[in-house]
Motif scaffolding. Structure first.
Motif, mmCIF file in Angstrom:
data_model
loop_
_atom_site.group_PDB
_atom_site.id
_atom_site.type_symbol
_atom_site.label_atom_id
_atom_site.label_comp_id
_atom_site.label_asym_id
_atom_site.label_seq_id
_atom_site.Cartn_x
_atom_site.Cartn_y
_atom_site.Cartn_z
ATOM 1 N N ASP A 18 0.867 -1.185 0.000
ATOM 2 C CA ASP A 18 0.000 0.000 0.000
ATOM 3 C C ASP A 18 0.900 1.229 0.000
ATOM 4 O O ASP A 18 1.886 1.274 0.737
ATOM 5 N N ARG A 49 -0.403 1.235 6.058
ATOM 6 C CA ARG A 49 0.512 0.131 6.369
ATOM 7 C C ARG A 49 0.800 0.073 7.865
ATOM 8 O O ARG A 49 0.826 -1.006 8.458
ATOM 9 N N THR A 77 -2.996 -6.222 -1.224
ATOM 10 C CA THR A 77 -2.490 -5.108 -2.016
ATOM 11 C C THR A 77 -3.563 -4.070 -2.294
ATOM 12 O O THR A 77 -4.718 -4.394 -2.567
ATOM 13 N N ASP A 78 -3.146 -2.820 -2.225
ATOM 14 C CA ASP A 78 -3.997 -1.716 -2.637
ATOM 15 C C ASP A 78 -4.120 -1.749 -4.163
ATOM 16 O O ASP A 78 -3.321 -2.400 -4.852
ATOM 17 N N MET A 109 -1.851 2.692 -6.902
ATOM 18 C CA MET A 109 -0.521 3.005 -6.378
ATOM 19 C C MET A 109 0.332 3.530 -7.520
ATOM 20 O O MET A 109 0.063 3.233 -8.690
ATOM 21 N N SER A 125 -8.806 -1.469 -1.124
ATOM 22 C CA SER A 125 -8.946 -0.223 -1.863
ATOM 23 C C SER A 125 -9.897 0.729 -1.161
ATOM 24 O O SER A 125 -10.820 0.318 -0.461
ATOM 25 N N LYS A 145 -11.249 0.262 2.254
ATOM 26 C CA LYS A 145 -10.667 0.977 3.387
ATOM 27 C C LYS A 145 -11.649 2.022 3.913
ATOM 28 O O LYS A 145 -12.450 2.567 3.134
#
Length: 521
Positions: free
Chosen positions: A8, A14, A54-55, A58, A83, A105
């Protein structure tokens, strides 16, 4: 412990996930984190996690690109998309890439635990299902399975393969639903022992792992374990896939309780008819390393088998590639003569002695020509490759050295070269594994695997140790704030530097400075 890797670009996210989630108590361990996919990808190969979080959005390489690369190289990895954007198109793309979970998120520790529990349970169930399915298919379709095993096993013999035979075998495998057509190939010769004596359980795990590769790896049984054929789109791609599969296979074999594990990766070849050449080099490498009971390396490529067995420690049997790396063509007579004399004096196992000189000469000549930008198939005569005499070996090497001297070859590669590069460039904030691999003339996966085995540290651990070591030195000297020290040793984020420093040293940078300022090293 189930291993988790986090990607992220927001340090706050993080830190929140890293510090608020009860990792150890929940049965999970955070093995690494990165701010974008480009940095994360080599670290993921290094850490070999079970689950990737994982985001999506990015810089440099976004989450979708990262998922595509992970699916291509490590399709058995479980992926969770994280995300802040409730976007159906992203969710649809993620599903098409095999992503099992999609979270928005911000998330709570409980939400994350629920997702990790679900995906880890699903991964375990998928592993069991693949093993059961593979076993069921072998029972219900024993005829075709027998044919498949026989055809795959026939690839790994010493008999030369004609082009017509290669085309016929590819077609036979296609009728069984297996596509073996590729631009490059590599063989992995796997030896291991099972606590109960039966190899069926660890082999089932390897079959299941190969099935999850989507056809890029094919596995069959062998007398001492199993063998794998890795298919790739280029030499670098094949090497990446071979080392990635070998690393995951090692984890599966260890999970099955196996001992005496040794995975030898053969030379990468561009013709299907040369698969047996890759097999011979893989077997040759395994024999050499098996003669070293103290060897720490469990995954070995033909270029890593540089140390001699204990029984041969008084003989100079370094690989020809190493000995001829910087030799001119007019030095061949002396080097080759000494090598043959040492080989003749060695009490090697007959299986190795039969093809030792031929395989070493052919692999060395091919590598020298390829590293000089040439095509070994065009530069080396066919009769030299098929023959096994000293004259053929000598002529192959002489031709290769002459070609190299005429075409400005690249310099050789080694872990020592990688370490030297790291010692000079560790303070660069954007330094990544692929930079070091490029400088050492290695692929990312090969460097990651070999580096860890030879140094005892993963690439990330080694780089962190270099940076933290220099940071300690700067803190002892005084005169710099912690944020300045962070920038000086390669960290753009002072908060992340403080976290790593405390995790490594056991105290914050400020505490370390107070206790050690103006003290000698």
């Amino acid at each position: 412990m189930v291993k988790v890797f986090l990607v992220d670009d927001e340090i706050v996210i993080r830190e929140g996930i890293r510090n608020s989630f009860p990792w150890e108590e929940s049965g999970y361990t955070l093995v690494g984190e990165a701010p974008d996919g480009e940095i994360a990808l080599p670290m993921i190969r290094d850490a070999n996690p079970d689950i990737l979080i994982t985001d999506i959005r990015m810089p440099f390489m976004d989450g979708m690109q990262l998922c595509r690369e992970v699916k291509r190289q490590m399709p058995w990895l479980g992926v969770v998309i994280l995300s802040g954007y409730d976007d159906f198109d992203y969710a649809r793309q993620a599903i098409s890439l095999g992503v099992k979970e999609y979270l928005l998120k911000p998330i709570t520790a409980q939400e994350l635990k629920d997702v990790l529990d679900r995906i880890s349970a699903r991964l375990a169930e998928e592993r069991r299902a693949r093993e059961d399915m593979a076993s069921m298919r072998r029972r219900l379709r024993s005829g075709s399975q027998f044919v498949r095993e026989k055809l795959l096993s026939s690839l790994f013999t010493d008999e030369p393969m004609e082009e017509g035979e290669a085309a016929a075998m590819i077609e036979q495998m296609r009728t069984l639903g297996i596509n073996l057509a590729a631009k490059c190939y590599a063989v992995i010769d796997m030896a291991f022992s099972s606590p109960g004596g039966s190899l069926s359980v660890p082999r089932a795990a390897l079959y299941a792992l190969a099935e999850s590769s989507g056809g890029i790896v094919q596995v069959c049984a062998a007398r001492l374990g199993a063998r794998a054929l890795v298919l790739g789109d280029s030499e670098d791609d094949t090497e990446e896939r071979a080392y990635s599969f070998a690393s995951s296979a090692l984890n599966e074999l260890e999970r099955s309780g196996c001992t005496g594990i040794l995975l030898a990766i053969g030379e990468i070849v561009s013709r299907f008819a040369d698969i047996r050449l890759s097999m011979r080099s893989a077997r040759h490498t395994r024999h050499l390393m098996a003669a070293r009971p103290d060897a720490a390396m469990r995954i070995v490529g033909v270029r890593e088998a540089a140390d001699t067995p204990d029984a041969l420690k008084d003989l100079d049997l370094r690989p020809l590639n190493e000995r001829l790396q910087y030799a001119a063509a007019d030095e061949l007579d002396q080097v080759f003569g000494e090598y043959v004399a040492s080989l003749g004096a060695a009490d090697l196992h007959s299986a190795v002695a039969a093809d030792y000189l031929h395989v070493e000469a052919l692999m060395t000549a091919s590598r020298i020509i390829r590293e000089a930008g040439g095509d070994p198939a065009q530069e080396l005569k066919a009769e030299w490759s098929d023959g096994a005499g000293e004259d053929a070996a000598y002529e192959m090497l002489r031709t290769a050295l002459c070609y190299r001297d005429q075409h400005s070859p690249r310099s050789g590669s080694s872990v020592a070269k990688a370490r030297a590069y790291l010692s000079q460039h560790f303070a660069e904030p954007n330094l990544m594994l692929q930079d070091v691999a490029r400088a050492a003339c290695m692929s990312n996966s090969r460097l990651s695997t070999v580096f860890a085995q030879e140094t005892g540290y993963t690439f990330t651990e080694y780089l962190t140790a270099l940076r933290i070591g220099k940071a300690k030195e700067l803190l002892r000297l005084g005169g710099m704030r912690s944020s300045q020290v962070a920038f000086a040793v390669g960290y753009n984020d002072p908060h992340y530097f403080s976290y790593l420093f405390k995790k490594t040293v056991g105290m914050t940078p400020s505490e370390y400075r107070r206790e050690n300022e103006n003290q000698p090293k």
